[in-house]
Design an enzyme around this catalytic site. Structure first.
Site, mmCIF file in Angstrom:
data_model
loop_
_atom_site.group_PDB
_atom_site.id
_atom_site.type_symbol
_atom_site.label_atom_id
_atom_site.label_comp_id
_atom_site.label_asym_id
_atom_site.label_seq_id
_atom_site.Cartn_x
_atom_site.Cartn_y
_atom_site.Cartn_z
ATOM 1 N N HIS A 135 0.819 -1.221 0.000
ATOM 2 C CA HIS A 135 0.000 0.000 0.000
ATOM 3 C C HIS A 135 0.851 1.269 0.000
ATOM 4 O O HIS A 135 0.348 2.356 -0.313
ATOM 5 C CB HIS A 135 -0.973 -0.005 1.186
ATOM 6 C CG HIS A 135 -0.336 0.268 2.518
ATOM 7 N ND1 HIS A 135 0.045 -0.735 3.366
ATOM 8 C CD2 HIS A 135 -0.014 1.434 3.137
ATOM 9 C CE1 HIS A 135 0.553 -0.202 4.462
ATOM 10 N NE2 HIS A 135 0.535 1.115 4.340
ATOM 11 N N ASP B 189 0.111 -7.603 1.427
ATOM 12 C CA ASP B 189 0.588 -6.226 1.615
ATOM 13 C C ASP B 189 2.112 -6.170 1.630
ATOM 14 O O ASP B 189 2.715 -5.456 2.437
ATOM 15 C CB ASP B 189 0.026 -5.626 2.908
ATOM 16 C CG ASP B 189 -0.001 -4.092 2.858
ATOM 17 O OD1 ASP B 189 0.304 -3.523 1.786
ATOM 18 O OD2 ASP B 189 -0.295 -3.476 3.894
ATOM 19 N N SER C 106 4.774 2.870 7.800
ATOM 20 C CA SER C 106 4.454 1.650 7.047
ATOM 21 C C SER C 106 5.635 1.237 6.185
ATOM 22 O O SER C 106 6.234 2.050 5.486
ATOM 23 C CB SER C 106 3.229 1.877 6.162
ATOM 24 O OG SER C 106 2.083 2.091 6.946
#
Length: 605
Positions: free
Chosen positions: A336, A367, A444
């Site tokens: 993402h 992911d 992230s």
């Protein structure tokens, strides 16, 4: 606490103020001194009887019809005899014994004695009045109020008596003060009153004591330093480094307000921070500082540039973090963070160097994403076994919260949980590690690190909101490894299979509340799923797969995992009564489909 120089300066200022006040008082009393000298000159030429000048003669007192006689005076003209019991001017009067007092004003009582009577014939018998004092011929009638003999008023040597004469102080005259008496005042019985106590300069004495104590402590302190230096042969202040930027020492001729020379004091200096080596402990556990120094060069900042309408000005950027996998420039991150394979990626190292990166592979279901840069001297991370962690272990997160402006930030926490099922964008391929180390947007794709400086997870998601705090999740690196290997080799995940439907778990409580069996409630069915061909509908409940009870979606995934696309599985289905159709249970066989992630497929025109 005030400095000794400030205290002594205040002391000198107070002395100057006292001296100025004394000089002003002398100047104010100079006219009075002049008047006093003039009066002394007048008194030296004329003698005045103080008693007769001040008090008029009193009428003779009647005592049994007789008038007491006065003893003839043997004093020369112009002088006056001082009665016995009183001292001459300038001498301390003797202290007579305390007489017994009678209640005044009662007839028939003997008046109290008034010191020793003047020279003359003694009274004929006890109870008779003594002869009246000098300057009067008789007393008022005995027994009347106020019939005590008048107080003796000795003459003032060299000054006129206190009287109502002109140019002298008069009682009740406003604006005038009485001249000071020539000797201490006497009590009515002839006793001398105690002089008023002098006001003590207590603040100055206290200040002097404080100054002496400080000076004594300083002398003892420097004396002790000298003894230490002589005894050990070392300079007590030699450990303090000198500074070239320190202010110059004061001149020795500067007295700092102290008479006799300046007080010497050691210089104020700031020492260097000790440089201590932090060796790695025998069990390999590192300090947070050591962990940061080891891992931060392996964490990078990633900017994904998403062009819009073909112009850079109208583009939107997304930010994240990444972990250097090897010296060849491969960087592991979240899918993402990359967003799309058609985006442009910019990588910034911890050293500040920036490189453009190329897209390698990504998978939205796990992911996971991989990009690559061409840069020399890269520092790859050291990856550890995430299956060996336990709840309570120390955990460290390094990333770029908010983007490159806060690059390489370190947060510290613990392992809060393991094997957490978190659904991200409808996917829950891998169970997560839970941590309370701060994870924010921009973290992230960054590293979750154990206490040995090994990367054990990829920071991915957090639960945010006013009701939540400290709920961050990371993909465990050990369970992500087979997916990473496939992305590096194949560019996508192969062998993944699916049923083609989404489910909701019906546990015992929900089953009892809705009159349904436990199992997986069919929430939706994909268009290419074989469930439609087998007659399964939304609202049905799948209770078993290949004879095994289904209590969770993860159980179904494990049962079909490893099977090839096209293979069949047996499902037991429950359908409750709908209208005229009675409830029933039936069994179907459905084909398994290949699960292909199309989010990062690159299409060519």
């Amino acid at each position: 606490m005030k400095d000794i120089y400030d205290i002594l300066k205040e002391f000198e200022e107070k002395e100057k103020q006292e001296s100025a006040r004394s000089e002003q008082m002398k100047a104010d009393t100079a006219p009075l001194e002049a008047v006093k000298e003039e009066l002394q000159k007048v008194a030296s030429t004329e003698q005045v009887d103080p008693v007769s000048a001040q008090e008029p003669p009193r009428p003779a007192a009647q005592t049994n019809g007789e008038e007491p006689s006065l003893a003839p005076s043997s004093q020369p003209q112009g002088t006056e005899e001082i009665p016995e019991g009183f001292a001459a001017l300038g001498e301390e009067p003797p202290q007579p014994a305390s007489p017994s007092f009678q209640q005044p004003g009662n007839a028939g009582q003997t008046p109290p004695s008034y010191g020793n009577p003047p020279a003359g014939p003694a009274p004929a018998s006890y109870g008779q009045q003594p002869p009246p004092p000098y300057g009067s011929s008789s007393y008022p009638p005995y027994g009347q109020a106020g019939s005590y003999p008048p107080a003796y008023r000795p003459p003032v040597s060299g000054t006129p008596p206190y009287s109502n004469a002109a140019n002298f102080w008069q009682p009740g005259t406003p604006g005038q003060n009485p001249p000071p008496p020539p000797y201490p005042p006497r009590s009515p019985m002839g006793f001398q009153q105690e002089p008023p106590a002098k006001k003590k300069n207590r603040p100055f004495k206290v200040l002097a004591i404080i100054v002496c104590c400080i000076f004594g402590a300083a002398v003892l302190g420097f004396g002790g330093i000298g003894v230490y230096n002589l005894a050990t042969g070392k300079d007590l202040f030699s450990g303090f480094p000198s500074s070239s930027s320190a202010p110059s020492q004061p001149d020795n001729n500067d007295n700092h307000g102290i008479q006799g020379g300046a007080v010497s004091a050691p210089p104020f200096q700031i020492g260097d921070t000790p440089v201590t080596s932090q060796p790695i402990s025998e069990d390999g556990i590192l300090t947070p500082t050591q962990i940061y120094e080891k891992v931060s060069p392996s964490v990078v900042a990633i900017t994904a540039i998403v062009p819009q309408s073909g112009t850079f000005e109208e583009s939107s950027n997304s930010y994240g973090s990444g972990i250097i996998m090897n010296k060849e420039g491969y960087i592991l991150t979240n899918a993402h963070v990359l967003g799309s394979a058609s985006n442009t990626f910019q990588v910034k190292l911890s050293s500040g160097e920036e490189y453009m990166a190329s897209f390698i592979a990504a998978d939205s279901k796990t992911d996971l994403g991989i990009i690559r840069i061409d840069a020399p001297d890269l520092v790859p991370a050291n990856f550890g076994d995430s299956d060996s962690i336990v709840i309570g272990d120390d955990a460290y997160a390094i990333g770029n919260p908010g983007g490159p402006n806060l690059q390489s930030s370190l947060s510290v926490g613990h392992i809060s949980g393991i094997n957490r099922e978190v659904i991200v964008n409808g996917n829950s391929e891998i169970p997560y590690i839970q941590t309370d180390a701060a994870i924010n947007p921009g973290n992230s794709g960054g590293a979750l690190i154990n206490q040995y400086g090994q990367v054990i997870g990829i920071n991915t998601v957090k639960i945010s909101g006013s009701s939540y705090e400290g709920l961050g999740f990371a993909i465990p690196i050990t369970q992500a490894q087979p997916y990473i290997d496939q992305l590096l080799v194949n560019g996508r995940i192969l062998g993944r299979v699916r049923i083609g439907a989404s489910f909701q778990v019906i546990d015992a409580a929900r089953a009892a509340a809705n009159n349904l069996p436990e199992g997986l409630y069919v929430y939706s069915i994909q268009s290419d799923s074989d469930l439609l061909n087998a007659g399964v509908q939304t609202g049905d409940v799948i209770t078993h797969c290949n004879g095994q009870k289904l209590t969770d979606v993860s159980v179904l995934k494990e049962l079909i995992k490893g099977k090839q696309p096209g293979e069949q599985v047996e499902l037991k289905v429950f359908r409750r009564r709908l209208g005229n159709t009675p409830e029933r249970e039936f069994t179907v066989n459905v084909k398994i489909l290949e699960d292909v992630d199309t989010a990062f497929q690159i299409t060519t025109p």
